[in-house]
Motif scaffolding. Structure first.
Motif, PDB file in Angstrom:
ATOM      1  N   ILE A   1       0.857  -1.183   0.000  1.00 43.06           N
ATOM      2  CA  ILE A   1       0.000   0.000   0.000  1.00 43.06           C
ATOM      3  C   ILE A   1       0.890   1.229   0.000  1.00 43.06           C
ATOM      4  O   ILE A   1       1.787   1.343   0.833  1.00 43.06           O
ATOM      5  CB  ILE A   1      -0.912   0.019   1.254  1.00 43.06           C
ATOM      6  CG1 ILE A   1      -1.811  -1.227   1.281  1.00 43.06           C
ATOM      7  CG2 ILE A   1      -1.751   1.290   1.311  1.00 43.06           C
ATOM      8  CD1 ILE A   1      -2.627  -1.372   2.563  1.00 43.06           C
ATOM      9  N   VAL A   2       0.684   2.140  -0.934  1.00 40.02           N
ATOM     10  CA  VAL A   2       1.445   3.392  -0.923  1.00 40.02           C
ATOM     11  C   VAL A   2       0.524   4.496  -0.427  1.00 40.02           C
ATOM     12  O   VAL A   2      -0.508   4.778  -1.037  1.00 40.02           O
ATOM     13  CB  VAL A   2       2.027   3.727  -2.315  1.00 40.02           C
ATOM     14  CG1 VAL A   2       2.689   5.099  -2.286  1.00 40.02           C
ATOM     15  CG2 VAL A   2       3.023   2.657  -2.737  1.00 40.02           C
ATOM     16  N   GLY A   3       0.912   5.092   0.702  1.00 38.32           N
ATOM     17  CA  GLY A   3       0.103   6.135   1.312  1.00 38.32           C
ATOM     18  C   GLY A   3      -0.566   5.633   2.572  1.00 38.32           C
ATOM     19  O   GLY A   3      -1.368   4.718   2.530  1.00 38.32           O
ATOM     20  N   CYS A   4      -0.176   6.224   3.711  1.00 40.36           N
ATOM     21  CA  CYS A   4      -0.814   5.844   4.966  1.00 40.36           C
ATOM     22  C   CYS A   4      -1.800   6.936   5.364  1.00 40.36           C
ATOM     23  O   CYS A   4      -1.788   7.448   6.469  1.00 40.36           O
ATOM     24  CB  CYS A   4       0.233   5.611   6.050  1.00 40.36           C
ATOM     25  SG  CYS A   4      -0.466   4.910   7.539  1.00 40.36           S
ATOM     26  N   SER A   5      -2.643   7.307   4.404  1.00 41.74           N
ATOM     27  CA  SER A   5      -3.738   8.233   4.667  1.00 41.74           C
ATOM     28  C   SER A   5      -4.751   7.487   5.535  1.00 41.74           C
ATOM     29  O   SER A   5      -4.509   6.345   5.925  1.00 41.74           O
ATOM     30  CB  SER A   5      -4.391   8.614   3.341  1.00 41.74           C
ATOM     31  OG  SER A   5      -4.749   7.427   2.653  1.00 41.74           O
TER      32      SER A   5
ATOM     33  N   HIS B   1      -3.610 -11.351   5.679  1.00 40.27           N
ATOM     34  CA  HIS B   1      -2.771 -11.043   4.523  1.00 40.27           C
ATOM     35  C   HIS B   1      -1.458 -10.413   4.971  1.00 40.27           C
ATOM     36  O   HIS B   1      -1.342  -9.889   6.071  1.00 40.27           O
ATOM     37  CB  HIS B   1      -3.501 -10.094   3.567  1.00 40.27           C
ATOM     38  CG  HIS B   1      -4.748 -10.696   2.995  1.00 40.27           C
ATOM     39  ND1 HIS B   1      -4.716 -11.726   2.090  1.00 40.27           N
ATOM     40  CD2 HIS B   1      -6.057 -10.420   3.223  1.00 40.27           C
ATOM     41  CE1 HIS B   1      -5.959 -12.054   1.768  1.00 40.27           C
ATOM     42  NE2 HIS B   1      -6.791 -11.297   2.455  1.00 40.27           N
ATOM     43  N   GLU B   2      -0.476 -10.476   4.063  1.00 40.75           N
ATOM     44  CA  GLU B   2       0.798  -9.817   4.329  1.00 40.75           C
ATOM     45  C   GLU B   2       0.738  -8.415   3.716  1.00 40.75           C
ATOM     46  O   GLU B   2       0.295  -8.246   2.578  1.00 40.75           O
ATOM     47  CB  GLU B   2       1.919 -10.642   3.667  1.00 40.75           C
ATOM     48  CG  GLU B   2       3.307 -10.142   4.010  1.00 40.75           C
ATOM     49  CD  GLU B   2       4.390 -10.838   3.195  1.00 40.75           C
ATOM     50  OE1 GLU B   2       4.063 -11.752   2.397  1.00 40.75           O
ATOM     51  OE2 GLU B   2       5.553 -10.436   3.330  1.00 40.75           O
ATOM     52  N   VAL B   3       1.173  -7.420   4.500  1.00 42.57           N
ATOM     53  CA  VAL B   3       1.030  -6.032   4.050  1.00 42.57           C
ATOM     54  C   VAL B   3       2.306  -5.240   4.328  1.00 42.57           C
ATOM     55  O   VAL B   3       2.917  -5.389   5.383  1.00 42.57           O
ATOM     56  CB  VAL B   3      -0.137  -5.327   4.800  1.00 42.57           C
ATOM     57  CG1 VAL B   3      -0.249  -3.869   4.368  1.00 42.57           C
ATOM     58  CG2 VAL B   3      -1.460  -6.041   4.565  1.00 42.57           C
ATOM     59  N   VAL B   4       2.717  -4.416   3.356  1.00 44.35           N
ATOM     60  CA  VAL B   4       3.730  -3.396   3.615  1.00 44.35           C
ATOM     61  C   VAL B   4       3.160  -2.055   3.175  1.00 44.35           C
ATOM     62  O   VAL B   4       2.564  -1.953   2.097  1.00 44.35           O
ATOM     63  CB  VAL B   4       5.050  -3.684   2.865  1.00 44.35           C
ATOM     64  CG1 VAL B   4       5.988  -2.479   2.933  1.00 44.35           C
ATOM     65  CG2 VAL B   4       5.741  -4.907   3.451  1.00 44.35           C
ATOM     66  N   VAL B   5       3.321  -1.041   4.042  1.00 44.68           N
ATOM     67  CA  VAL B   5       2.829   0.298   3.716  1.00 44.68           C
ATOM     68  C   VAL B   5       4.019   1.226   3.504  1.00 44.68           C
ATOM     69  O   VAL B   5       4.935   1.255   4.326  1.00 44.68           O
ATOM     70  CB  VAL B   5       1.940   0.863   4.855  1.00 44.68           C
ATOM     71  CG1 VAL B   5       1.450   2.263   4.510  1.00 44.68           C
ATOM     72  CG2 VAL B   5       0.759  -0.065   5.118  1.00 44.68           C
ATOM     73  N   VAL B   6       4.028   1.948   2.403  1.00 45.42           N
ATOM     74  CA  VAL B   6       5.072   2.940   2.155  1.00 45.42           C
ATOM     75  C   VAL B   6       4.459   4.322   2.357  1.00 45.42           C
ATOM     76  O   VAL B   6       3.417   4.637   1.774  1.00 45.42           O
ATOM     77  CB  VAL B   6       5.626   2.823   0.715  1.00 45.42           C
ATOM     78  CG1 VAL B   6       6.705   3.881   0.478  1.00 45.42           C
ATOM     79  CG2 VAL B   6       6.176   1.424   0.463  1.00 45.42           C
TER      80      VAL B   6
ATOM     81  N   ASP C   1       9.641   7.772  -0.222  1.00 46.50           N
ATOM     82  CA  ASP C   1       8.878   8.202  -1.387  1.00 46.50           C
ATOM     83  C   ASP C   1       8.378   6.976  -2.148  1.00 46.50           C
ATOM     84  O   ASP C   1       9.167   6.181  -2.651  1.00 46.50           O
ATOM     85  CB  ASP C   1       9.805   9.052  -2.273  1.00 46.50           C
ATOM     86  CG  ASP C   1       9.138   9.509  -3.565  1.00 46.50           C
ATOM     87  OD1 ASP C   1       7.980   9.112  -3.804  1.00 46.50           O
ATOM     88  OD2 ASP C   1       9.787  10.255  -4.308  1.00 46.50           O
ATOM     89  N   GLY C   2       7.069   6.840  -2.209  1.00 39.08           N
ATOM     90  CA  GLY C   2       6.460   5.682  -2.855  1.00 39.08           C
ATOM     91  C   GLY C   2       6.571   5.666  -4.364  1.00 39.08           C
ATOM     92  O   GLY C   2       6.047   4.766  -5.021  1.00 39.08           O
TER      93      GLY C   2
END
Lengths: 133, 219
Positions: free
Chosen positions: B5-9, B24-29, B51-52
């Protein structure tokens, strides 16, 4: 000939006095009021001030559907990449030029067929050519 | 499934937590250090500050083996760049983006973004539905550029009440596709007579909604 420029910065203010006149009409779309005021007196130049210059409604207000050339010259790569592709794919502008600073994005969008300009783009090519010599 | 996921809005934050909760497996940028830390404090080290749209950061996030990339930075332009980079540099099979300018939907589809979610449309539809005496609801944008699906309720004092559907003159490229009466939904057949409180689902062009609305609700 009609030219629409997104962004009002040093690139735009340097380019516009040379381009304007001789039947060339220029519209500049930007969120920078001061910069727009500095070029609005040049004959043949129209300015559109908006805080949302990438919204399609404002691009249309500035005449993206009738322009011959669209120049994405704002100081924001993402903004330029989006609007250049709107101009090209949605409004079928015959000539679209996109300024990008980030070399990764320059390579990506050049490979996707955009006319990309940017300082480091030329620089990378120069370095590669110098190595090959 | 592995999602980047790009953006931790607000959307990115809640989506990450919900995907994690369902195994699920998740990475947030996320660019902003504090937003990034918020997730780390709550659920552990699943977020990466940076920077994503930077290839190096995306590589660190493991994008190359991701099943799906979801761009929710809050900016249409950044989301588009993230999706295009993901598709063309990392060959991720599925890209998804949330957009704010409804008019960008067609462009995103054209440029290969697999799922485009029009957040303004969704919020507007929910709000419009709740406003009393406002019988026009945006249901969805259709894949053909500039086409909208809307729903209009017929007020009791409208001029079209008692008219046969085929006698109602609609704007060009607007069609009634479904008529929902008290008894249930039916296709708009010839001879169908409009009554107060009928709900009409219609396809129309962006910009023609008001004209269509006026025709169907005008006194």
């Amino acid at each position: 000939m009609r030219v629409l420029i997104l962004g009002c910065g040093r690139l735009t203010t340097t380019l516009v006095p040379d381009l304007a006149g001789n039947g060339t009409e220029i519209t500049i779309l930007s969120r920078d009021r001061e910069c727009l005021e500095s070029v609005s007196d040049i004959p043949g130049v129209e300015v559109v001030l908006t805080i949302e210059p990438t919204m399609q409604d404002y691009l249309q207000l500035a005449g993206v559907d009738t322009t011959d050339i669209f120049l994405a010259l704002s100081d924001d790569d993402h903004r330029n990449a989006l609007t250049a592709q709107i101009a090209r794919h949605i409004f079928n502008v015959p000539k679209v030029i996109c300024h990008l600073d980030n070399p990764q994005l320059q390579i990506l969008y050049a490979s996707l067929g955009l006319d990309v300009v940017g300082y480091s783009f030329g620089l990378l090519q120069d370095i590669r050519q110098s190595i090959e010599k | 499934m592995f999602a980047v996921i790009v953006g931790c809005s607000e959307i990115g934050y809640h989506l990450a937590k919900s995907l994690l909760a369902t195994g699920h497996e998740v990475v947030v940028v996320e660019k902003d250090r504090e937003r990034c830390q918020l997730l780390i404090d709550e659920v552990g080290g699943i977020s990466l500050q940076g920077d994503g749209t930077d290839e190096v950061i995306l590589k660190q996030a493991g994008l190359a083996r991701a099943d799906v990339l979801i761009a929710v930075t809050g900016r249409d332009d950044t989301n588009l760049v993230v999706c295009q980079m993901t598709k063309h540099v990392f060959n991720v099979p599925r890209t998804m983006a949330v957009i704010r300018d409804p008019k960008n939907e067609a462009l995103f589809h054209l440029l290969g973004v697999d799922v485009v979610v029009n957040s303004i449309h969704l919020v507007l539809a929910s709000l419009e539905e709740g406003i009393p005496g406002r019988p026009l609801v945006h249901l969805s944008s259709l894949s053909a550029p500039g086409t909208e699906l809307i729903s209009v309720s017929i007020p009791s004092d409208a001029g079209v009440v008692g008219m046969r559907l085929e006698d109602v003159e609609l704007p060009p490229h607007s069609f009634i596709s479904l008529v929902i009466k008290k008894g249930g939904a039916s296709l708009p057949t010839d001879g169908l007579v409009l009554e107060a409180d009928d709900e009409l689902v219609a396809v129309t062009m962006t910009g023609d909604e008001q004209t269509l609305y006026d025709i169907l609700t005008g006194v």
